[in-house]
Structure formats: C-alpha cells, structure tokens
Motif scaffolding. Structure first.
Motif: not given
Length: 165
Positions: A20-32, A39-52
C-alpha cells in the motif's frame, strides 16, 4: 526426542513493487507489512524521501523504530543533537525518544523502517494521502499534522516540532 509442531501456509510474502503506497510528510511510503499481517509483531515500510523532505520531530509512546538507509544521506535528530546517516547505516530509536529525519542530499533517499511492535504504520494508512499519478508528494507543515492529530494520538505518537532558532 520431541519436536515442536511446525505450522505451514502462514508466511507473509509481498512481491517487489507491491504494498500500500501513501504520501506522508512529503515522503512516499510503501507499507509492506502491518500489525494485522504479522500478528502484531511488526510494521515494515519502504520509504522514498525527496530532498528536503521528512517528518517533523516526534516520539512514539510504546513502539521502537529501526531504520536502514539503502541510498542517500539523512540528517537524524536525536533529542537535541543531530547526526548524518548515509547509505548502509542502521539507526535504532527506542520508544519515547524524540527524533526525525530529513533528506539533506540532492536526490531521493531510500530507506526501510520497522516498527516493533506493529501498529504505528496505521498512522500512514489512516492519515497519509493517496498518491496522485504523475505527481510528487508535498511536505507537510504543522497545520497538516494538526489535521490528523487524532490519528497521531491513537497510534501512540507524540508530535514534538522543533522550535525556530
């Protein structure tokens, strides 16, 4: 000798380019991976953070956060001090520690982050923006964070913006 019962058929597999891709704080987050998918163990996100880009300073009440920088350079805030993490760096932020990151490079930074336990990724899912085809995310100001204050609170985060110098 006795062996434990081994479960079958429950492995989470998210192929490349999926999530699932979301834009957050100017960043692009793909929630994996999410709390519900692990089962509650973790959340894992791949992020692309533009300059600034990057989030405002914040802390998490009951979640630890780990980062692994795949490409680029990010300035991290640790309380009141800052440091630079570059490609290959790992950063662990214990719960209740004030932090943020900002891309200080001239190109997109890429990183992975893990929330333990899972659940904090709901902030991105519920409060993030849906991507606009052909567009780029815009950085969020304090007013945007205020609009999702209920989600920030529900997911156990505390906004702690930096004061102008």
């Amino acid at each position: 000798m006795s062996f434990p019962t081994i479960e079958t058929g429950g492995v989470l597999h998210v192929p490349a380019e999926e999530g699932l891709v979301k834009w957050v704080s100017g960043d692009i987050y793909t929630i994996k991976a999410t709390k519900s998918s692990t089962g509650g163990a973790l959340g894992f996100v791949e992020a692309v953070v533009p300059p600034g880009a990057g989030p405002i300073a914040h802390a998490h009440k009951a979640t630890d956060e780990s980062f692994y920088l795949l490409d680029g350079a990010l300035e991290f805030l640790d309380g009141e001090r800052t440091f630079v993490a570059e490609t290959g760096a790992f950063v662990f932020v214990p719960r209740l520690h004030r932090h943020r990151f900002t891309n200080i490079g001239g190109s997109d930074a890429r990183l992975l982050f893990i929330f333990t336990p899972g659940g904090l990724e709901d902030l991105f899912i519920d409060g993030g923006d849906d991507p606009v085809p052909g567009g780029r995310p815009e950085p969020w100001g304090i007013e945007r964070n205020q609009r999702i204050a209920d989600i920030i609170e529900r997911t156990g985060s505390i906004a702690l913006p930096e004061l102008p110098r």
